[in-house]
Write an enzyme that holds these catalytic residues in place. Structure first.
Site, PDB file in Angstrom:
ATOM      1  N   ASP A   8       0.547  -1.166   0.205  1.00 45.88           N
ATOM      2  CA  ASP A   8       0.107  -0.156  -0.018  1.00 45.88           C
ATOM      3  C   ASP A   8       0.736   1.135   0.570  1.00 45.88           C
ATOM      4  O   ASP A   8       2.327   0.755   0.274  1.00 45.88           O
ATOM      5  CB  ASP A   8      -0.511  -0.351   1.388  1.00 45.88           C
TER       6      ASP A   8
HETATM    7  N1  URA Z   1      -1.263  -6.206   3.624  1.00 43.55           N
HETATM    8  C1  URA Z   1      -1.562  -4.564   3.598  1.00 43.55           C
HETATM    9  O1  URA Z   1      -2.069  -4.310   4.514  1.00 43.55           O
HETATM   10  N2  URA Z   1      -1.010  -3.850   3.463  1.00 43.55           N
HETATM   11  C2  URA Z   1       0.231  -4.315   2.572  1.00 43.55           C
HETATM   12  O2  URA Z   1       0.956  -3.425   1.767  1.00 43.55           O
HETATM   13  C3  URA Z   1       0.656  -5.044   2.534  1.00 43.55           C
HETATM   14  C4  URA Z   1       0.282  -6.868   3.405  1.00 43.55           C
END
Ligand code: URA
Length: 249
Positions: A107
């Site tokens: 993310d």
């Molecule tokens: N899980 C999440 O919630 N975000 C990420 O960036 C990676 C795994």
């Protein structure tokens, strides 16, 4: 001996310039191959075994490139975006020219270990949920994570939220710093799949908000502690192999 390639194509793949720009450079005498000035953009060379010098700088051609990036917060995991900065903007243009792409996705606000590779087979293996390559994260959460939460992660959480419904596979969690009721906790969690916002959603199902998330390992490959956020380095073959080994930690 690797494949023969046209000189202008080779220089463009090294990110030195567009095809027309590198042709100009060749014609202006700025390029030498194995110590001999090159005048013909169409001449063939074995790029992996030739000494390529452009304007006094030596370039090393490799058929495949795989890098580890310490992804900072605030950049998108995408090959390109019209408005926002992406992880590709953190690498020299050569990596884009050689077809490197992020293998998997973090993310925008997640930090840590991200692999970018021009090897499509490797990328596929790393993101294929059936291959079960473990991804380990450190999550700073609001509240006091408990043994009951660890057990719930271990039995496989049923996720049902505004992003959808699925049964998460069993995940291993370990408390690195315990919250005292009002404070936060630092929890290490290893998952073997990569559903949308998976780690944040798993914590949310147990009533915790994730304040910060960092990926620290893929398989047995750790994020190099010498890499500052935004920095990258190429991986050795041995390190690439570590990613497909079961993380026993
Ligand atoms: N899980 C999440 O919630 N975000 C990420 O960036 C990676 C795994």
């Amino acid at each position: 001996m690797s494949e023969q390639m046209r000189l202008d194509k080779c220089l463009a793949m090294l990110g030195i310039g567009s095809r027309s720009e590198v042709k100009q450079m060749i014609r202006r005498g700025l390029v030498s191959i194995d110590g001999i000035p090159a005048a013909d953009p169409e001449r063939k060379l074995d790029p992996e075994h030739s000494r390529i010098i452009v304007s006094g700088t030596e370039y090393v051609f490799k058929a495949e490139r795989t890098v580890m990036l310490h992804k900072p917060a605030g950049v998108l995991t995408a090959a390109r975006d019209k408005k926002q900065r992406t992880v590709m903007d953190l690498l020299p243009p050569m990596y884009t020219a050689m077809g490197c792409m992020p293998a998997g996705r973090l993310d925008k606000d997640t930090t840590g270990l991200l692999i970018l590779t021009s090897n499509g087979t490797l990328a596929h293996r790393l993101i294929d949920p059936n291959k079960e390559v473990g991804k380990t994260y450190e999550a700073r959460i609001d509240g006091c994570f408990t043994e009951a939460d660890i057990a719930a992660f271990r039995s496989g959480l049923h996720i049902d939220d505004s992003d959808g419904v699925f049964d998460a596979r069993p995940a291993k969690a370990r408390i690195l710093e315990q919250g005292d009721g009002s404070g936060s906790s630092l929890v290490e969690v290893r998952i073997a799949e990569g559903k949308y916002h998976q780690v944040k959603r798993m914590f949310a199902m147990r009533g915790y908000a994730v304040l910060a998330l960092k990926r620290v390992r893929i398989g047995r490959l750790r994020l190099d502690p010498a890499l500052e956020p935004g920095a990258y380095r190429e991986l050795t073959q041995a390190e690439i192999g570590l990613m497909e080994q079961e993380d026993g930690e």
